[in-house]
Design an enzyme around this catalytic site. Structure first.
Site, PDB file in Angstrom:
ATOM      1  N   HIS A 195       0.814  -1.224   0.000  1.00 40.05           N
ATOM      2  CA  HIS A 195       0.000   0.000   0.000  1.00 40.05           C
ATOM      3  C   HIS A 195       0.846   1.273   0.000  1.00 40.05           C
ATOM      4  O   HIS A 195       0.372   2.329   0.403  1.00 40.05           O
ATOM      5  CB  HIS A 195      -0.986  -0.030   1.183  1.00 40.05           C
ATOM      6  CG  HIS A 195      -2.005  -1.124   1.063  1.00 40.05           C
ATOM      7  ND1 HIS A 195      -2.739  -1.600   2.129  1.00 40.05           N
ATOM      8  CD2 HIS A 195      -2.419  -1.836  -0.021  1.00 40.05           C
ATOM      9  CE1 HIS A 195      -3.552  -2.565   1.706  1.00 40.05           C
ATOM     10  NE2 HIS A 195      -3.373  -2.731   0.414  1.00 40.05           N
ATOM     11  N   GLU A 208      -8.113 -10.800  17.727  1.00 39.54           N
ATOM     12  CA  GLU A 208      -9.502 -11.061  17.313  1.00 39.54           C
ATOM     13  C   GLU A 208      -9.518 -12.149  16.242  1.00 39.54           C
ATOM     14  O   GLU A 208      -8.502 -12.391  15.594  1.00 39.54           O
ATOM     15  CB  GLU A 208     -10.110  -9.788  16.686  1.00 39.54           C
ATOM     16  CG  GLU A 208      -9.945  -8.527  17.498  1.00 39.54           C
ATOM     17  CD  GLU A 208     -10.912  -8.440  18.661  1.00 39.54           C
ATOM     18  OE1 GLU A 208     -11.948  -9.134  18.611  1.00 39.54           O
ATOM     19  OE2 GLU A 208     -10.618  -7.699  19.609  1.00 39.54           O
TER      20      GLU A 208
HETATM   21  C1  BJW Z   1      -3.521  -6.598  16.488  1.00 40.84           C
HETATM   22  C2  BJW Z   1      -3.064  -5.872  17.525  1.00 40.84           C
HETATM   23  C3  BJW Z   1      -1.874  -6.289  18.074  1.00 40.84           C
HETATM   24  C4  BJW Z   1      -4.848  -4.955  16.944  1.00 40.84           C
HETATM   25  N1  BJW Z   1      -1.243  -7.334  17.565  1.00 40.84           N
HETATM   26  N2  BJW Z   1      -2.894  -7.646  15.991  1.00 40.84           N
HETATM   27  C5  BJW Z   1     -12.323  -7.967  -3.989  1.00 40.84           C
HETATM   28  C6  BJW Z   1     -13.518  -7.987  -3.317  1.00 40.84           C
HETATM   29  C7  BJW Z   1     -14.102  -6.827  -2.851  1.00 40.84           C
HETATM   30  C8  BJW Z   1     -13.488  -5.568  -3.036  1.00 40.84           C
HETATM   31  C9  BJW Z   1     -12.291  -5.540  -3.700  1.00 40.84           C
HETATM   32  C10 BJW Z   1     -11.725  -6.722  -4.177  1.00 40.84           C
HETATM   33  N3  BJW Z   1     -10.545  -6.412  -4.752  1.00 40.84           N
HETATM   34  C11 BJW Z   1     -10.366  -5.067  -4.651  1.00 40.84           C
HETATM   35  C12 BJW Z   1     -11.413  -4.502  -4.010  1.00 40.84           C
HETATM   36  C13 BJW Z   1     -11.594  -3.060  -3.687  1.00 40.84           C
HETATM   37  C14 BJW Z   1     -10.769  -2.625  -2.486  1.00 40.84           C
HETATM   38  C15 BJW Z   1     -11.141  -3.468  -1.275  1.00 40.84           C
HETATM   39  O1  BJW Z   1     -10.423  -4.317  -0.828  1.00 40.84           O
HETATM   40  N4  BJW Z   1     -12.270  -3.200  -0.650  1.00 40.84           N
HETATM   41  C16 BJW Z   1     -12.649  -3.940   0.560  1.00 40.84           C
HETATM   42  C17 BJW Z   1     -12.805  -2.977   1.712  1.00 40.84           C
HETATM   43  C18 BJW Z   1     -13.824  -4.805   0.305  1.00 40.84           C
HETATM   44  N5  BJW Z   1      -9.355  -2.730  -2.739  1.00 40.84           N
HETATM   45  C19 BJW Z   1      -8.696  -1.794  -3.417  1.00 40.84           C
HETATM   46  O2  BJW Z   1      -9.271  -0.819  -3.892  1.00 40.84           O
HETATM   47  C20 BJW Z   1      -7.206  -1.973  -3.613  1.00 40.84           C
HETATM   48  N6  BJW Z   1      -6.867  -1.774  -4.977  1.00 40.84           N
HETATM   49  C21 BJW Z   1      -7.175  -2.671  -5.931  1.00 40.84           C
HETATM   50  O3  BJW Z   1      -7.713  -3.713  -5.678  1.00 40.84           O
HETATM   51  O4  BJW Z   1      -6.835  -2.262  -7.205  1.00 40.84           O
HETATM   52  C22 BJW Z   1      -7.386  -2.992  -8.301  1.00 40.84           C
HETATM   53  C23 BJW Z   1      -8.840  -2.632  -8.403  1.00 40.84           C
HETATM   54  C24 BJW Z   1      -9.206  -1.310  -8.515  1.00 40.84           C
HETATM   55  C25 BJW Z   1     -10.558  -0.965  -8.587  1.00 40.84           C
HETATM   56  C26 BJW Z   1     -11.536  -1.952  -8.503  1.00 40.84           C
HETATM   57  C27 BJW Z   1     -11.144  -3.292  -8.360  1.00 40.84           C
HETATM   58  C28 BJW Z   1      -9.781  -3.617  -8.319  1.00 40.84           C
HETATM   59  C29 BJW Z   1      -6.429  -0.914  -2.836  1.00 40.84           C
HETATM   60  C30 BJW Z   1      -6.603  -1.032  -1.368  1.00 40.84           C
HETATM   61  C31 BJW Z   1      -5.888   0.137  -0.683  1.00 40.84           C
HETATM   62  C32 BJW Z   1      -6.079   0.130   0.827  1.00 40.84           C
HETATM   63  N7  BJW Z   1      -5.580   1.341   1.365  1.00 40.84           N
HETATM   64  C33 BJW Z   1      -5.544   1.555   2.818  1.00 40.84           C
HETATM   65  C34 BJW Z   1      -5.103   3.024   3.088  1.00 40.84           C
HETATM   66  C35 BJW Z   1      -3.614   3.167   2.782  1.00 40.84           C
HETATM   67  C36 BJW Z   1      -3.170   4.588   2.909  1.00 40.84           C
HETATM   68  C37 BJW Z   1      -3.158   5.092   4.332  1.00 40.84           C
HETATM   69  O5  BJW Z   1      -2.619   4.443   5.241  1.00 40.84           O
HETATM   70  O6  BJW Z   1      -3.688   6.169   4.531  1.00 40.84           O
HETATM   71  O7  BJW Z   1      -4.646   0.628   3.416  1.00 40.84           O
HETATM   72  S1  BJW Z   1      -7.092   1.218   3.635  1.00 40.84           S
HETATM   73  C38 BJW Z   1      -6.357   0.535   5.089  1.00 40.84           C
HETATM   74  O8  BJW Z   1      -6.725  -0.868   5.202  1.00 40.84           O
HETATM   75  C39 BJW Z   1      -4.839   0.551   4.851  1.00 40.84           C
HETATM   76  C40 BJW Z   1      -4.431  -0.781   5.376  1.00 40.84           C
HETATM   77  O9  BJW Z   1      -3.178  -1.172   4.834  1.00 40.84           O
HETATM   78  C41 BJW Z   1      -5.567  -1.670   4.958  1.00 40.84           C
HETATM   79  C42 BJW Z   1      -5.657  -2.953   5.728  1.00 40.84           C
HETATM   80  O10 BJW Z   1      -5.923  -2.711   7.070  1.00 40.84           O
HETATM   81  P1  BJW Z   1      -5.283  -3.626   8.208  1.00 40.84           P
HETATM   82  O11 BJW Z   1      -3.827  -3.477   8.197  1.00 40.84           O
HETATM   83  O12 BJW Z   1      -5.816  -4.996   8.097  1.00 40.84           O
HETATM   84  O13 BJW Z   1      -5.814  -2.880   9.511  1.00 40.84           O
HETATM   85  P2  BJW Z   1      -7.212  -3.055  10.298  1.00 40.84           P
HETATM   86  O14 BJW Z   1      -7.386  -1.887  11.162  1.00 40.84           O
HETATM   87  O15 BJW Z   1      -8.316  -3.387   9.391  1.00 40.84           O
HETATM   88  O16 BJW Z   1      -6.978  -4.343  11.184  1.00 40.84           O
HETATM   89  C43 BJW Z   1      -6.056  -4.359  12.249  1.00 40.84           C
HETATM   90  C44 BJW Z   1      -6.031  -5.742  12.832  1.00 40.84           C
HETATM   91  O17 BJW Z   1      -5.025  -5.795  13.812  1.00 40.84           O
HETATM   92  C45 BJW Z   1      -7.351  -6.146  13.514  1.00 40.84           C
HETATM   93  O18 BJW Z   1      -7.732  -7.425  13.052  1.00 40.84           O
HETATM   94  C46 BJW Z   1      -6.984  -6.184  15.004  1.00 40.84           C
HETATM   95  O19 BJW Z   1      -7.684  -7.198  15.706  1.00 40.84           O
HETATM   96  C47 BJW Z   1      -5.523  -6.472  14.936  1.00 40.84           C
HETATM   97  N8  BJW Z   1      -4.752  -5.983  16.054  1.00 40.84           N
HETATM   98  N9  BJW Z   1      -3.985  -4.811  17.769  1.00 40.84           N
HETATM   99  C48 BJW Z   1      -1.832  -7.988  16.512  1.00 40.84           C
HETATM  100  N10 BJW Z   1      -1.374  -5.616  19.125  1.00 40.84           N
END
Ligand code: BJW
Ligand code: ZN
Length: 235
Positions: free
Chosen positions: A116, A211
């Site tokens: 990302h 979780e």
């Molecule tokens: C602990 C803890 C501790 C707490 N120890 N653990 C297929 C199906 C449906 C939708 C799509 C699909 N393919 C693509 C899409 C669209 C979209 C998408 O995924 N949407 C979903 C929401 C459904 N994806 C995209 O658009 C991506 N691009 C793409 O696919 O391009 C091709 C395309 C384009 C157009 C259409 C179709 C295809 C790009 C995704 C970009 C995500 N960007 C972000 C922001 C980055 C910039 C910024 O930081 O400002 O990335 S969003 C945000 O979420 C960030 C993160 O990297 C990402 C993931 O989050 P993460 O890391 O999992 O964090 P959390 O908060 O969700 O979870 C934290 C976890 O930690 C929890 O489980 C806690 O329990 C745990 N935790 N404390 C261990 N101490």
């Protein structure tokens, strides 16, 4: 469960790791979806989409600059450090991260795939030039020498991942004996799709998260706890 997971890590010659915001939570950086997470108080549509940025670049930049300041003041955690140690032990190791904070680099990890992007880079919307910008930004929204608007070098929803990133991640996962998934809710694609890919490819999948996730029931080892505690215990 922990001992069996330790054995799987010990027996593996090739390991791939996927990290998410939870790994940086223990460095004091908020996650996105947990309690106190960014998306609990902000609309991601305003901050993490190209449309939101185009509507109000100053608002988005104020948020990014606040995050950059928080990250600059943070230190890598014991979880980051454990992944550095693991890399040193293995001939083949790939750290695939969704995190943009650069804490894996600061901890000392080498072979990193940043799915990302990187919050420390900026890119000009007019001329496309990209550069690293570590200091505090003096002017918000920041501008390029050409006069164009700069944006953070991160990947927003609906945007393509950095060139070659998902391909490198897929290859690493498909050739890994063990795949460790730490601190991610596994809700964002294509990053989350690496988990079923690892399962299909026959890797031992180890999930570390306080979780459950959609994949907890499918992985070989679902270790419930904080990554700064569990990752060091795995080694
Ligand atoms: C602990 C803890 C501790 C707490 N120890 N653990 C297929 C199906 C449906 C939708 C799509 C699909 N393919 C693509 C899409 C669209 C979209 C998408 O995924 N949407 C979903 C929401 C459904 N994806 C995209 O658009 C991506 N691009 C793409 O696919 O391009 C091709 C395309 C384009 C157009 C259409 C179709 C295809 C790009 C995704 C970009 C995500 N960007 C972000 C922001 C980055 C910039 C910024 O930081 O400002 O990335 S969003 C945000 O979420 C960030 C993160 O990297 C990402 C993931 O989050 P993460 O890391 O999992 O964090 P959390 O908060 O969700 O979870 C934290 C976890 O930690 C929890 O489980 C806690 O329990 C745990 N935790 N404390 C261990 N101490
Ligand atoms: Zn420019």
């Amino acid at each position: 469960m922990l001992q069996a997971a330790r054995n799987a890590v010990h027996d593996a010659r090739r390991i791939a790791v996927l990290t998410g915001a939870g790994v940086s939570a223990e460095s004091g950086i908020p996650t996105f979806r947990s309690n106190g997470g960014f998306w609990r108080n902000n609309r991601f549509e305003d901050l993490a989409t190209p449309q939101g940025f185009a509507r109000d670049p100053l608002f988005a930049w104020q948020w990014y600059e606040e995050r950059r300041r928080g990250i600059a003041a943070a230190q890598p955690s014991a979880g980051h450090a454990a992944l550095v140690e693991l890399e040193k032990r293995l001939a083949e190791f790939t750290l695939i991260t969704q995190n943009v904070d650069g804490l894996h680099d600061r901890a000392g990890s080498k072979n990193i795939v940043k799915l990302h992007g990187d919050i420390w880079t900026v890119r000009c919307l007019a001329c496309g030039v990209e550069r690293t910008e570590h200091g505090e930004l003096t002017e918000l929204p920041p501008r390029c020498a050409c006069g164009g608007l700069l944006r953070p070098g991160v990947v927003w929803f609906g945007e393509q991942l950095p060139e070659g990133a998902i391909e490198r991640a897929i290859t690493a996962v498909q050739t890994s004996d063990a795949f460790i998934v730490a601190g991610t809710s596994a809700q964002v694609y294509p990053a989350a799709s690496l988990i079923p890919l690892a399962l299909e490819s026959g890797a031992q999948v180890i999930e570390i998260n306080p979780e459950t996730t959609d994949f907890s029931g499918e992985v070989a080892f679902s270790l419930r706890g904080n990554s700064a505690v569990i990752l060091p215990q795995l080694l």
